[in-house]
Design an enzyme around this catalytic site. Structure first.
Site, PDB file in Angstrom:
ATOM      1  N   ASP A   1      -1.388  -1.062   5.685  1.00  0.00           N
ATOM      2  CA  ASP A   1      -1.097  -0.592   6.966  1.00  0.00           C
ATOM      3  C   ASP A   1      -2.093  -1.116   8.088  1.00  0.00           C
ATOM      4  OD1 ASP A   1       0.497   1.173   6.135  1.00  0.00           O
ATOM      5  OD2 ASP A   1      -0.825   2.973   5.910  1.00  0.00           O
TER       6      ASP A   1
ATOM      7  N   GLU B   1       0.827  -1.236  -0.067  1.00  0.00           N
ATOM      8  CA  GLU B   1       0.079  -0.004  -0.048  1.00  0.00           C
ATOM      9  C   GLU B   1       1.078   1.251  -0.011  1.00  0.00           C
ATOM     10  OE1 GLU B   1      -2.721   2.357   3.026  1.00  0.00           O
ATOM     11  OE2 GLU B   1      -2.552   0.455   3.411  1.00  0.00           O
TER      12      GLU B   1
ATOM     13  N   ASP C   1      -4.315  -0.381  10.181  1.00  0.00           N
ATOM     14  CA  ASP C   1      -5.247   0.576  10.578  1.00  0.00           C
ATOM     15  C   ASP C   1      -6.697   0.224   9.717  1.00  0.00           C
ATOM     16  OD1 ASP C   1      -4.801   1.469   8.244  1.00  0.00           O
ATOM     17  OD2 ASP C   1      -3.864   3.439   8.837  1.00  0.00           O
TER      18      ASP C   1
ATOM     19  N   ASP D   1      -8.011   2.172   7.447  1.00  0.00           N
ATOM     20  CA  ASP D   1      -8.029   2.264   6.074  1.00  0.00           C
ATOM     21  C   ASP D   1      -7.227   1.017   5.366  1.00  0.00           C
ATOM     22  OD1 ASP D   1      -9.393   4.805   5.485  1.00  0.00           O
ATOM     23  OD2 ASP D   1      -7.488   5.783   6.135  1.00  0.00           O
TER      24      ASP D   1
END
Length: 709
Positions: free
Chosen positions: A561, A488, A563, A565
């Protein structure tokens, strides 16, 4: 006699004795298995196997008898109870098994049904116009393979009861299956055990499977039972089937009833968004068949009969490429098809090919020819036929063999489908045009994929110039050893390049959130730069043309990541793999990297170097800090919280996420493709209302601290 001659004589005598033993073969060597002995001797011939599959087959032999009654208009509710003692009970409110005496055997109807093979009311006697049971062995086979079977029949204002032990009628001392059993010696007895309310009829059957026959791990599968009950409720509109599982501490009860019939069934089965409405194709056809018919005198006389076959099809096309077909004969599933399915595909191909030829100029077809798979792509169809005494291949009824059904189904489908394409209605015109566009697009995609496959070769490091520029490929040509990291963001790519082992680890960066392919069409997906790059780099095609052996990497690892998102991006990528590169998931070659959330630096006294510990969740962090506090150890404050992969340096990323020696990977598995498809449709599909309801219902499971705001 010399020792040598003695040995020779003994050998000669032994050979003579051996010849005599093996050569003797007469009628007294033959075994005749009478009654239900044959079932117990060769159970696999009747139920397929003696594991859980055979156990479920027995249960459905009993349930289907009740369903046949419902098909005839008798009884609209069936209860199936899984008791905690291993037995199962089936109750219906139909006519009840006949309790009067059958004249040829002198036995009650109940005993005939449960002890005589090839005995029943489904041999053309007029009791059933159409039924799933044909061979008259279902109930008797279940009885033969049961340690105990109890049957109660409400009929004529009375409750009649009878019990059996491994197929033999008699009396048990109490309700336990292993209680003392006394067989009837001279004449069996169908006992009156109670009164039935006026006008109340029905049958209750409870049995304990014989563990001498079935394997130790054979068990009733609740999920399979519910799936089959749901299917039957779709096929018999208005029939209510109640499944009650009393084996757990908390009994579970589920009720199935659908009034929409197979149209509703097709919508339930469809894995994708619709291109057309669900079209209903119905009709009948007559055929002549010569069958032996039982006469009042007891003789079986070959008789030429006029048969009527009812055909009912629900079909729709969707945006995807998967084909979902279910076929049934008198509500009995035929997973391996047969003459009815062959007729359906014949009629379908005849009409679609004719329509494509008529619209060849608009569709720009040229000389290319449609194949069956082009037409079936994205199609969901439920095919049902009903006819008296269908011919199946074997007792398990997986293939229909009645020859005349093929042409009848083909005629009905071609007639009704041609009428749909000729309809002047605006909606019909628009939908039929979309169907033609879709099948022609599938044909062109198939031809292009074939041409591409013939010329494509796996790219090595020297040939990688034709691949996307942003791909940082690996050097090895060993597919099993190679890994593709889909990363990403470009910021993480820079760190990952320094952290990777370039011998076998390749990197492909993507920019943020890719296209949601659950909503998008195939053409939109292929025109999306990120999706196209992923498919091109993996090198095995997409959809129906996906070839697992051509995949360029042994592992595909999604590295996003840690998180919200990152989880969203990972879900979008998994949706792409699930819909267009599913064999990679099925083979266990898709993984999710597990980067850490926190880095804790533990300070050691003196000259001893500090220790670095990574944690992967808030819970793990708090547990670590509590442990350090208890041990009297200190750590650097504040604890580093990684907001993304780009915040790590190369050594940290390699140690925690990329180095095979210390990383953690989560393999993406797909035990149930249909269940996975429904989850993806809920999370990523066009229908907003179910997703909103899911979010509202699940909101209490989410901790506010988990949200990366």
């Amino acid at each position: 006699m010399t020792p040598r001659r003695v040995r020779h004589e003994r050998c000669r005598q032994a050979r003579i004795r051996w010849v005599i033993v093996t050569a003797e073969y007469s009628a007294h060597h033959l075994q005749v298995l009478e009654g239900l002995e044959a079932v117990r001797k060769r159970p696999g011939m009747y139920i397929g196997s003696t594991d859980s599959r055979g156990l479920m087959h027995c249960l459905w032999e009993i349930i289907d008898n009740s369903v046949d009654e419902a098909l005839g208009g008798f009884g609209q509710r069936i209860d199936v109870i899984l008791h905690d003692d291993g037995s199962v009970e089936v109750r219906d409110r139909a006519r009840g098994i006949p309790v009067d005496i059958e004249p040829r055997t002198g036995l009650s109807g109940v005993e005939v049904v449960f002890t005589k093979l090839h005995a029943g009311g489904k041999f053309g006697g007029g009791s059933y116009a159409a039924s799933g049971g044909l061979h008259g062995v279902g109930a008797s086979v279940v009885n033969a393979l049961s340690e105990r079977l109890d049957v109660d029949v409400d009929r004529g204002g009375k409750t009649w009861s009878m019990s059996f032990h491994r197929g033999e009628p008699g009396v048990f001392a109490n309700g336990a299956p292993d209680s003392a059993f006394t067989p009837f010696e001279e004449r069996s007895e169908l006992r009156v055990t109670g009164k039935a309310a006026r006008g109340v009829t029905g049958t209750r059957i409870r049995y304990w499977a014989d563990r001498q026959i079935f394997t130790k791990d054979a068990a009733f599968n609740l999920e399979e039972l519910e799936q089959r009950a749901r299917q039957t409720a779709f096929l018999v509109p208005g029939l209510e089937i109640v499944i009650r599982d009393q084996r757990a501490a908390e009994p579970v009860e589920t009720t199935y009833r659908f009034d929409g019939g197979i149209s509703e069934f097709a919508e339930f089965l469809a894995p994708d968004a619709p291109v057309t409405d669900t079209w209903r194709l119905t009709g009948t056809g007559m055929f002549t068949e010569t069958v032996p018919v039982l006469q009042p005198t007891g003789a079986m006389i070959p008789t030429e009969l006029q048969r009527e076959c009812h055909v009912d099809v629900a079909v729709r096309w969707g945006t995807g490429y998967e084909t979902v077909q279910r076929s049934f004969v008198n509500i009995i599933a035929t997973p391996k098809g047969g003459t009815h399915q062959a007729g359906f595909e014949l009629g379908l191909m005849k009409v679609i090919r004719a329509q494509v030829e008529q619209n060849a100029r608009r569709l720009k077809v040229g000389t290319d020819k449609l194949e069956k798979d082009d037409i079936l792509a994205g199609m969901t169809a439920v095919l049902t036929v009903r006819l008296p005494e269908p011919q199946f291949e074997g007792q398990t009824k997986e293939i229909l063999g009645t020859p005349a059904v093929r042409q009848i189904v083909a005629n009905v489908v071609s007639r009704e489908l041609a009428a749909k394409f000729a309809s002047p209605k605006r909606d019909d015109k628009a939908q039929t045009a979309q169907v033609l566009d879709k099948v022609v697009a599938e044909m062109k995609a198939r031809i292009s994929a074939r041409a591409h496959k013939e010329t494509q070769r796996r790219k090595n490091a020297l040939e990688s110039s034709s691949l996307p520029v942003k791909l940082a490929d690996c050097r090895t040509n060993d597919v099993e050893a190679s890994e593709l990291f889909i990363v990403e963001g470009d910021s993480a790519l820079g760190t990952a390049k320094l952290a990777r082992n370039s011998e076998y680890q390749a990197l492909l960066p993507i920019r943020g959130k890719i296209l949601n392919v659950q909503k998008a069409s195939v053409s939109d997906m292929l025109s999306n730069a990120e999706c196209a790059a992923i498919i091109q780099v993996i090198g095995a095609g997409s959809g129906r043309s996906f070839d697992l052996e051509s995949a360029r990497y042994g592992k595909v690892i999604l590295m996003s990541d840690a998180d919200v998102d990152g989880a969203h991006i990972r879900t979008l990528l998994l949706t792409l793999f699930f819909r267009y590169m599913r064999p990679l998931i099925e083979e266990g070659r898709v993984y999710a990297a597990v980067p850490p959330l926190h880095r804790v630096i533990v300070m050691n006294p003196g000259s001893k170097p500090n220790e670095t510990i990574y944690t992967y969740s808030e819970q793990e962090l708090h547990a670590l800090l509590a442990k350090l506090t208890k041990s009297g150890k200190r750590w650097h404050e504040p604890v580093q919280r990684y907001k993304g992969l780009g915040e790590m340096d190369a050594d940290q990323l390699a140690t925690t996420t990329m180095d095979r020696a210390g990383r953690t990977l989560r393999r993406v598995r797909m035990q149930d493709a249909e269940g996975a498809a429904s989850v993806f449709e809920l999370l990523m599909g066009n229908e907003v209302a179910p997703r909103k309801e899911f979010i509202i219902e699940s909101s209490d499971r989410l901790s506010r601290e988990s949200i990366d705001a």
